[in-house]
Design a protein around this motif. Structure first.
Motif, short mmCIF file in Angstrom:
data_model
loop_
_atom_site.label_atom_id
_atom_site.label_comp_id
_atom_site.label_asym_id
_atom_site.label_seq_id
_atom_site.Cartn_x
_atom_site.Cartn_y
_atom_site.Cartn_z
N GLN A 1 0.41 -1.23 -0.04
CA GLN A 1 -0.09 0.09 0.21
C GLN A 1 1.18 0.95 0.20
OE1 GLN A 1 -2.36 0.67 3.80
NE2 GLN A 1 -3.66 1.92 2.31
N VAL A 2 1.97 1.02 0.62
CA VAL A 2 2.86 2.45 1.02
C VAL A 2 3.52 2.91 -0.62
CG1 VAL A 2 4.75 3.29 1.92
CG2 VAL A 2 2.95 2.16 3.40
N LEU A 3 4.19 1.32 -1.31
CA LEU A 3 4.84 1.39 -2.40
C LEU A 3 3.57 2.28 -3.54
CD1 LEU A 3 7.09 1.16 -4.22
CD2 LEU A 3 6.44 -1.63 -4.26
N GLN A 4 2.69 1.53 -3.52
CA GLN A 4 1.89 1.65 -4.43
C GLN A 4 1.12 3.00 -3.90
OE1 GLN A 4 -1.78 2.54 -3.72
NE2 GLN A 4 -2.33 3.51 -5.88
N GLN A 5 1.37 3.82 -3.40
CA GLN A 5 0.91 5.61 -3.12
C GLN A 5 1.88 6.18 -3.55
OE1 GLN A 5 0.35 5.74 1.25
NE2 GLN A 5 -1.96 5.10 0.94
N TYR A 6 3.56 6.01 -3.19
CA TYR A 6 4.53 6.14 -3.55
C TYR A 6 3.93 6.79 -5.23
CZ TYR A 6 7.25 7.35 0.58
OH TYR A 6 7.58 8.20 1.53
N ILE A 7 3.99 5.05 -5.50
CA ILE A 7 4.35 4.45 -7.56
C ILE A 7 3.34 5.93 -7.94
CG2 ILE A 7 3.48 3.44 -9.36
CD1 ILE A 7 4.88 1.35 -7.37
N ALA A 8 2.03 6.00 -6.79
CA ALA A 8 0.74 6.28 -8.17
C ALA A 8 1.12 7.89 -7.90
CB ALA A 8 -0.92 6.51 -7.06
N SER A 9 1.49 8.39 -6.93
CA SER A 9 2.33 9.75 -7.10
C SER A 9 2.96 10.13 -8.70
CB SER A 9 3.48 10.31 -5.60
OG SER A 9 4.47 9.29 -6.10
N ALA A 10 3.59 8.93 -8.87
CA ALA A 10 3.89 9.70 -10.34
C ALA A 10 2.71 10.34 -11.78
CB ALA A 10 4.48 8.91 -10.51
N ALA A 11 2.23 10.90 -11.28
CA ALA A 11 0.83 11.70 -11.82
C ALA A 11 1.36 11.74 -13.46
CB ALA A 11 0.47 12.64 -11.29
N GLY A 12 0.50 11.24 -14.25
CA GLY A 12 0.62 11.22 -15.83
C GLY A 12 1.19 9.71 -16.64
N TYR A 13 1.74 9.24 -15.65
CA TYR A 13 3.05 8.29 -16.34
C TYR A 13 1.77 7.30 -17.36
CZ TYR A 13 6.17 4.60 -16.87
OH TYR A 13 6.74 3.37 -16.83
N ALA A 14 0.46 6.84 -16.73
CA ALA A 14 -0.22 6.27 -17.63
C ALA A 14 -0.96 6.36 -18.67
CB ALA A 14 -2.36 5.73 -16.97
N ASN A 15 -0.53 8.03 -18.94
CA ASN A 15 -1.06 8.90 -19.68
C ASN A 15 0.31 9.31 -20.90
OD1 ASN A 15 -3.13 9.12 -17.99
ND2 ASN A 15 -2.85 11.83 -18.37
N CYS A 16 0.60 9.00 -20.14
CA CYS A 16 2.49 8.05 -21.13
C CYS A 16 2.36 7.11 -22.28
CB CYS A 16 3.46 9.02 -20.70
SG CYS A 16 3.27 10.78 -20.43
N GLY A 17 1.86 6.25 -22.74
CA GLY A 17 1.69 4.63 -23.13
C GLY A 17 1.62 5.23 -24.69
N GLU A 18 1.84 3.86 -24.77
CA GLU A 18 2.19 3.38 -26.14
C GLU A 18 0.92 3.76 -27.41
OE1 GLU A 18 3.33 0.19 -29.52
OE2 GLU A 18 3.57 -0.07 -27.19
N SER A 19 -0.44 4.28 -26.36
CA SER A 19 -1.67 4.70 -27.85
C SER A 19 -2.01 5.60 -27.35
CB SER A 19 -2.50 3.31 -27.02
OG SER A 19 -3.12 4.42 -25.48
N VAL A 20 -0.60 6.39 -26.72
CA VAL A 20 -1.12 7.92 -26.58
C VAL A 20 0.16 8.56 -27.54
CG1 VAL A 20 -1.27 9.43 -25.66
CG2 VAL A 20 -2.61 7.68 -24.51
N MET A 21 1.43 7.39 -27.38
CA MET A 21 2.43 8.49 -28.09
C MET A 21 3.63 7.95 -28.34
SD MET A 21 3.80 10.26 -24.41
CE MET A 21 5.68 10.73 -25.22
N GLY A 22 3.12 6.42 -29.39
CA GLY A 22 3.56 5.68 -30.06
C GLY A 22 5.24 4.98 -29.48
N LYS A 23 5.72 5.22 -30.37
CA LYS A 23 7.19 4.65 -29.89
C LYS A 23 7.59 5.94 -29.45
CE LYS A 23 8.79 1.51 -33.11
NZ LYS A 23 9.42 0.98 -34.38
N TRP A 24 7.48 6.87 -28.74
CA TRP A 24 7.40 7.80 -28.41
C TRP A 24 7.83 7.39 -26.74
CZ3 TRP A 24 10.21 12.98 -29.11
CH2 TRP A 24 10.75 12.94 -30.77
N HIS A 25 7.27 6.78 -26.48
CA HIS A 25 6.55 6.10 -25.54
C HIS A 25 8.03 5.96 -24.72
CE1 HIS A 25 6.47 2.18 -27.05
NE2 HIS A 25 6.06 1.65 -25.38
N GLU A 26 8.26 5.44 -25.40
CA GLU A 26 9.66 4.60 -24.04
C GLU A 26 10.26 5.62 -23.98
OE1 GLU A 26 12.02 3.85 -27.91
OE2 GLU A 26 9.95 1.34 -28.76
N SER A 27 10.53 7.01 -24.57
CA SER A 27 11.28 8.36 -23.65
C SER A 27 10.52 8.11 -21.86
CB SER A 27 11.37 9.36 -24.47
OG SER A 27 10.23 9.83 -24.11
#
Length: 654
Positions: free
Chosen positions: A38-64
């Motif tokens: 739960q603590v780890l999830q809270q830290y990871i969840a603090s990385a806002a926008g990570y899910a919005n930078c996926g391959e379906s959105v950015m194509g191959k630019w998601h590798e960055s």
């Protein structure tokens, strides 16, 4: 016996206690792991926008994309790269981001990898699907700048393949077709690292960056025509070639554009010529043949300065066209024609296109098949109402007509030869596999324009300006002056065939399509030329002999009048069948009745009337050649935005 039973009971209790202890330990570990997760999830969840930078959105630019832990804030932040898109020559080595490599969009496999745009290798099928412009409505979650890069790559690849096929289908040429490195206009990309912490709350996808001037150039290259361009309300909409480009203001960011694919796009003969001058045409500016080649062309200064000479013309709106008429010293009535919506601004086609053809710089790339340009005028270029090929033929007939009263000077003979050769090439072009785009035709038009430019640059600049001024004053006066009816028509000159020559442009609308071009050239040679020649010479002499100081003296000429250009001698234009450039004069070469052949012994210091006639004839022929060599889309019109040429206002692509 009793002792043994007691020992057994004690052993059983001990085993039960161990089981309980182990169960308690397992439960504690599970709880600890759950708490840790739960603590780890809270830290990871603090990385806002990570899910919005996926391959379906950015194509191959998601590798960055990556997470970076901030120890001082006990959280992760998301970092990713998006492109900065700009337009420049392929030889450019300096981009908006220092010390970052520049990747050019040229349609090659290496460019695909560098720009991370199109899919290659094992995803070749998907790349072909993209080139076929299939519209996938289910892929609307993808950022539009990813599609933009893909479409730009397809533009380069498709157009270069078409040009190679076009070149192979024409007769063998002495030079190979031009490649990407010969272009002076290309799309370039640099990667810029960004953080989701700086994203506006209203945006859910990473955005790309460009500038307003580069966005206008990108839209023109892709064949997008602006339908709405309201800078006060920040409403922008462009359509064309299967694309829709919309723009609006986004809070905390700025003007943001979005590209949508609504149909099939083509980048064949309709591809815009990849030349630097497209940047000016997008905003209504036109470089002329009198422009200095070594001039420092910092476009960002142009919107704040009025053109001082004939090096540039502004044609982006009716008001700017009126100012251009003032620039060439036309009278107030001529300028006011364009300030009013109740007056006529054309004949067979709008008059600004005639000015563009007479003075516009030749932007066609030699040995290239691309002809399309952005329309710098607010008028439609509709070729359904006239035929440029017939106009060339009628010009050839009239310039060789003894009734036209043309002087027997080398330049007139050169124009007769050039017009005859062009008529011959136009006939051959009809039989080619690519009518209108055959390489012999395009090269012949380019050569003819070069010879016209050489003569105009060698001529007296003041007399050239006078001829241009008087020509447009007379043309606009005739366009807005109605004919006197049947009584006047009976007094018109007879052309020798029983038909009355046209005296006014309103007679052209009543003429049948096959006679319209003939009537137009008759009106030009037998009415416009005579008025222009007389008035231009009179005005030129007046300026030379009086103390009147014209406004043009405060304008620095854009090119030295003593500039030496390659000319054509009288001997070459008369005696030789094959010119120095390897061009053969066709059998169609004629000598007008009553006009003797020019010879080397003729004095080149002819009268001003002869010079004015030669200048006018050259301008008209140049106009026809320029409009044949270049083309505009029928639906493309200029919306006034001259202030945006060279604008570095940041804009964003969602």
């Amino acid at each position: 016996m009793a002792a043994n039973n007691t020992t057994s009971a004690q052993g059983g209790d001990s085993d039960d206690d161990n089981v309980v202890n182990w169960v308690a330990l397992v439960i504690s570990l599970v709880a600890l792991l759950g708490t840790f997760a739960q603590v780890l999830q809270q830290y990871i969840a603090s990385a806002a926008g990570y899910a919005n930078c996926g391959e379906s959105v950015m194509g191959k630019w998601h590798e960055s994309k990556k997470r970076k832990f901030l120890a001082t804030e006990l959280r992760f932040k998301v970092q990713f790269e998006t492109p900065v898109i700009f337009v420049c020559p392929p030889s450019n080595t300096k981009g908006p981001i220092k010390n970052k490599p520049i990747c050019f969009v040229d349609g090659t496999n290496s460019s695909l990898e560098q720009t991370r745009a199109l899919l290659a290798g094992d995803e070749e099928a998907q790349r072909r699907s993209l080139q076929e412009n299939r519209v996938h409505t289910a892929d609307n979650e993808r950022a539009s700048w990813v599609m933009l890069l893909s479409q730009l790559q397809s533009m380069e690849k498709e157009s270069q393949e078409w040009q190679q096929q076009h070149y192979n289908s024409n007769p063998p040429q002495s030079l190979p077709p031009v490649g990407f490195n010969s272009h002076t206009l290309a799309v370039a990309v640099q990667a810029k690292e960004r953080s989701w912490d700086n994203m506006p709350a209203s945006l859910k996808k990473p955005y790309a960056t460009t500038t307003m001037c580069h966005l206008l150039e990108l839209a023109a290259m892709m064949g997008i025509h602006w339908k709405e361009f309201d800078r006060c309300m920040d409403r922008y909409r462009g359509e064309g070639n299967g694309y829709i480009l919309t723009g609006a203001n986004v809070a905390d960011l700025g003007v943001t554009f979005k590209l949508q694919i609504c149909g099939k796009s083509r980048f064949l003969e309709n591809r815009v010529i990849p030349v630097d001058e497209v940047k000016e045409l997008c905003c209504g500016f036109v470089s002329t043949l009198f422009q200095e080649e070594n001039k420092d062309r910092r476009r960002i200064e142009f919107p704040n300065e009025d053109p001082k000479d004939l090096g540039y013309l502004q044609l982006g709106s009716k008001f700017e066209i009126a100012e251009t008429m003032v620039l060439i010293d036309c009278n107030t009535d001529t300028a006011n024609y364009f300030r009013s919506d109740e007056t006529r601004h054309g004949h067979l086609f709008p008059v600004p296109f005639e000015l563009l053809g007479m003075l516009g710089k030749t932007v066609h790339i030699r040995n290239s098949a691309f002809r399309m340009l952005p329309n710098p005028t607010p008028y439609h270029w509709d070729k359904n109402f006239f035929n440029l090929r017939r106009l060339v033929r009628e010009y050839w007939k009239k310039i060789g007509d003894s009734d036209a009263d043309l002087p027997a000077i080398p330049q007139i003979q050169q124009l007769i030869d050039d017009a005859g050769h062009l008529v011959w090439v136009l006939e051959l072009d009809k039989q080619s596999k690519t009518p209108g785009y055959s390489m012999p035709l395009l090269n012949a038009l380019h050569d003819a324009l070069d010879r016209c430019d050489a003569h105009l640059k060698e001529s007296d600049r003041g007399l050239v300006r006078m001829v241009v001024r008087e020509h447009f004053q007379e043309v606009l006066k005739l366009a807005n002056h109605k004919s006197g009816g049947e009584g006047e028509a009976r007094n018109n000159e007879d052309d020798g065939g029983g038909r009355r020559r046209a005296e006014h442009f309103d007679e052209l609308t009543a003429a049948s399509p096959e006679l319209r071009q003939e009537a137009f050239m008759e009106l030009y040679f037998f009415k416009v030329l005579r008025e222009v020649r007389e008035r231009a010479v009179k005005s030129y002499n007046r300026r030379q002999t009086t103390q009147y100081v014209p406004s043009e003296q405060s304008r620095e000429p854009s090119i030295d009048s003593s500039h030496e250009a390659a000319g054509v001698s009288a001997q070459d234009s008369v005696k030789l069948k094959k010119h120095g450039d390897g061009r053969w004069v066709p059998v169609l070469h004629i000598q007008p009745p009553g006009v003797p052949l020019a010879s080397p012994g003729i004095d080149v210091t002819t009268s001003l009337e002869s010079q004015a006639t030669a200048i006018w004839s050259t301008l008209v022929f140049r106009m026809l050649c320029w409009l044949l060599l270049h083309d505009f889309h029928k639906k493309d019109v200029q919306i006034a935005k001259s202030e945006l040429m060279g604008s570095r206002l940041p804009v964003y692509i969602a």
